[in-house]
Design an enzyme around this catalytic site. Structure first.
Site, PDB file in Angstrom:
ATOM      1  N   CYS A   1     -10.884   3.583  -1.043  1.00  0.00           N
ATOM      2  CA  CYS A   1      -9.590   3.906  -0.431  1.00  0.00           C
ATOM      3  C   CYS A   1      -9.400   2.882   0.661  1.00  0.00           C
ATOM      4  O   CYS A   1     -10.255   3.075   1.611  1.00  0.00           O
ATOM      5  CB  CYS A   1      -9.085   5.376  -0.315  1.00  0.00           C
ATOM      6  SG  CYS A   1      -7.587   5.512   0.614  1.00  0.00           S
TER       7      CYS A   1
ATOM      8  N   CYS B   1      -4.206  -0.731  -2.508  1.00  0.00           N
ATOM      9  CA  CYS B   1      -4.357   0.691  -2.870  1.00  0.00           C
ATOM     10  C   CYS B   1      -4.913   0.845  -3.841  1.00  0.00           C
ATOM     11  O   CYS B   1      -4.599   0.276  -4.845  1.00  0.00           O
ATOM     12  CB  CYS B   1      -2.837   1.043  -2.740  1.00  0.00           C
ATOM     13  SG  CYS B   1      -2.723   2.810  -3.293  1.00  0.00           S
TER      14      CYS B   1
ATOM     15  N   GLU C   1      -2.691   8.664   7.995  1.00  0.00           N
ATOM     16  CA  GLU C   1      -1.384   8.589   8.029  1.00  0.00           C
ATOM     17  C   GLU C   1      -0.877   9.367   8.937  1.00  0.00           C
ATOM     18  O   GLU C   1       0.400   8.865   9.496  1.00  0.00           O
ATOM     19  CB  GLU C   1      -0.881   9.025   6.605  1.00  0.00           C
ATOM     20  CG  GLU C   1      -1.220   8.206   5.546  1.00  0.00           C
ATOM     21  CD  GLU C   1      -0.287   6.851   5.519  1.00  0.00           C
ATOM     22  OE1 GLU C   1       0.767   6.899   6.234  1.00  0.00           O
ATOM     23  OE2 GLU C   1      -0.739   5.799   4.973  1.00  0.00           O
TER      24      GLU C   1
ATOM     25  N   HIS D   1      -7.570   3.316   3.103  1.00  0.00           N
ATOM     26  CA  HIS D   1      -7.523   4.196   4.390  1.00  0.00           C
ATOM     27  C   HIS D   1      -8.676   4.585   5.064  1.00  0.00           C
ATOM     28  O   HIS D   1      -8.790   4.377   6.422  1.00  0.00           O
ATOM     29  CB  HIS D   1      -6.738   5.516   3.999  1.00  0.00           C
ATOM     30  CG  HIS D   1      -5.395   5.392   3.709  1.00  0.00           C
ATOM     31  ND1 HIS D   1      -4.834   5.094   2.556  1.00  0.00           N
ATOM     32  CD2 HIS D   1      -4.222   5.601   4.495  1.00  0.00           C
ATOM     33  CE1 HIS D   1      -3.504   4.992   2.628  1.00  0.00           C
ATOM     34  NE2 HIS D   1      -3.229   5.422   3.896  1.00  0.00           N
TER      35      HIS D   1
ATOM     36  N   ASP E   1       0.772  -1.159  -0.063  1.00  0.00           N
ATOM     37  CA  ASP E   1       0.073   0.048  -0.075  1.00  0.00           C
ATOM     38  C   ASP E   1       0.977   1.341  -0.023  1.00  0.00           C
ATOM     39  O   ASP E   1       1.981   1.045   0.376  1.00  0.00           O
ATOM     40  CB  ASP E   1      -0.999   0.191   1.421  1.00  0.00           C
ATOM     41  CG  ASP E   1      -1.708   1.238   1.220  1.00  0.00           C
ATOM     42  OD1 ASP E   1      -2.662   1.379   0.110  1.00  0.00           O
ATOM     43  OD2 ASP E   1      -1.776   1.979   2.214  1.00  0.00           O
ATOM     44  N   SER E   2       0.204   2.415  -0.226  1.00  0.00           N
ATOM     45  CA  SER E   2       0.859   3.571  -0.183  1.00  0.00           C
ATOM     46  C   SER E   2       1.331   3.906   1.119  1.00  0.00           C
ATOM     47  O   SER E   2       2.085   4.594   1.398  1.00  0.00           O
ATOM     48  CB  SER E   2       0.054   4.659  -0.753  1.00  0.00           C
ATOM     49  OG  SER E   2      -1.125   4.979  -0.145  1.00  0.00           O
TER      50      SER E   2
END
Length: 269
Positions: free
Chosen positions: A183, A72, A151, A185, A9-10
């Site tokens: 997403c 991602c 993040e 996240h 993932d990012s």
């Protein structure tokens, strides 16, 4: 030793996928990589995202994985086909599983999609939804500030509510019954999103659906873990390992160790 499932993932968003894989397939070993140094991917040009994704996959292939999960949405939209072409290892993205679940669960045929700038700009969800069900009404919006909250480890803070309400206010005026969290996240913010939109809007987590896809594919390929020993997972990140480990422990509920990776960062990173 059992071959692992590689998840990338990012940043920390893919931990939502890792958690679901651990829950649904507790005997599978996971190798996770979060590119926290270069997150977020959403605002980046697609050619950068493709390069970064190929770099990470090349790194993960040394662990001889039996499956690679691009956890991602931005990377899936930009690089899935190229990654499939560069390796014989089965590769799973996070877009198609969420699409199929949303179509199955929407009764009104009106579906919202939220994601990063890159994912929404690619129109990957809209195209995938309408390829299966052309009659659908699809409403899409980029919510880049959600990734920043996660993040930075602020997904349980008082800052979440106003950010969510500001970003999603227009969906309150739409007659949707399903919202795709496009997403990985975003499941970190699922409680705040659900509280704002109300119980009549069902949230589709690409993390949960992707884990189901992984389970199904491994079963049909005869590659489910055969050992009864509990696996030892490995987590890598390219940025701050302290923050990554804090978020990972909060989300996964385990005492995990994070191995920082030193990258030769491209000039445009």
């Amino acid at each position: 030793m059992e071959h692992p499932i590689a998840i990338l993932d990012s940043g920390v968003g893919g931990l939502t996928v890792a958690k679901e894989v651990m829950r649904q397939l507790p005997l599978e070993r996971i190798i996770y990589f979060g590119d926290t140094l270069r997150a977020p991917y959403g605002p980046r040009p697609s050619e950068e995202v493709r390069l970064f994704t190929k770099q990470i996959v090349s790194y993960l292939l040394q662990y001889d994985p039996k499956m690679i999960v691009i956890a991602c949405n931005t990377a899936t939209a930009a690089a899935l086909d190229e990654i499939k072409a560069m390796t014989d290892v089965p590769v799973v993205g996070v877009i198609q599983p969420g699409v199929r679940a949303a179509i199955k669960r929407s009764m009104k045929g009106a579906i919202g999609v939220i994601g990063t700038e890159g994912t929404i700009k690619s129109r990957s969800y809209e195209q995938a939804l309408k390829r299966i069900a052309p009659h659908l009404q699809v409403y899409s919006k980029a919510c880049p500030e959600f990734v920043t909250l996660v993040e930075q480890g602020l997904y349980r803070s008082s800052k979440c509510k106003p950010v969510v309400e500001r970003a999603l206010h227009e969906f309150k005026q739409l007659d949707i019954d399903t919202l795709i969290l496009g997403c990985t996240h975003y499941p970190f913010l699922a409680d705040a999103i659900s509280a704002f939109l109300g119980p009549e809007v069902e949230l589709i987590s690409s993390a949960e659906e992707t884990a189901r896809e992984v389970s199904t594919l491994l079963y049909h390929r005869g590659q489910l873990a055969s050992t009864l020993e509990m696996p030892v997972h490995q987590f890598f990140c390219s940025g701050d390992p302290v923050l990554f480990q804090k978020i990972a422990r909060e989300w996964l509920g385990d005492e995990i160790q994070v191995n920082p990776v030193v990258w030769q960062i491209p000039r445009f990173a």
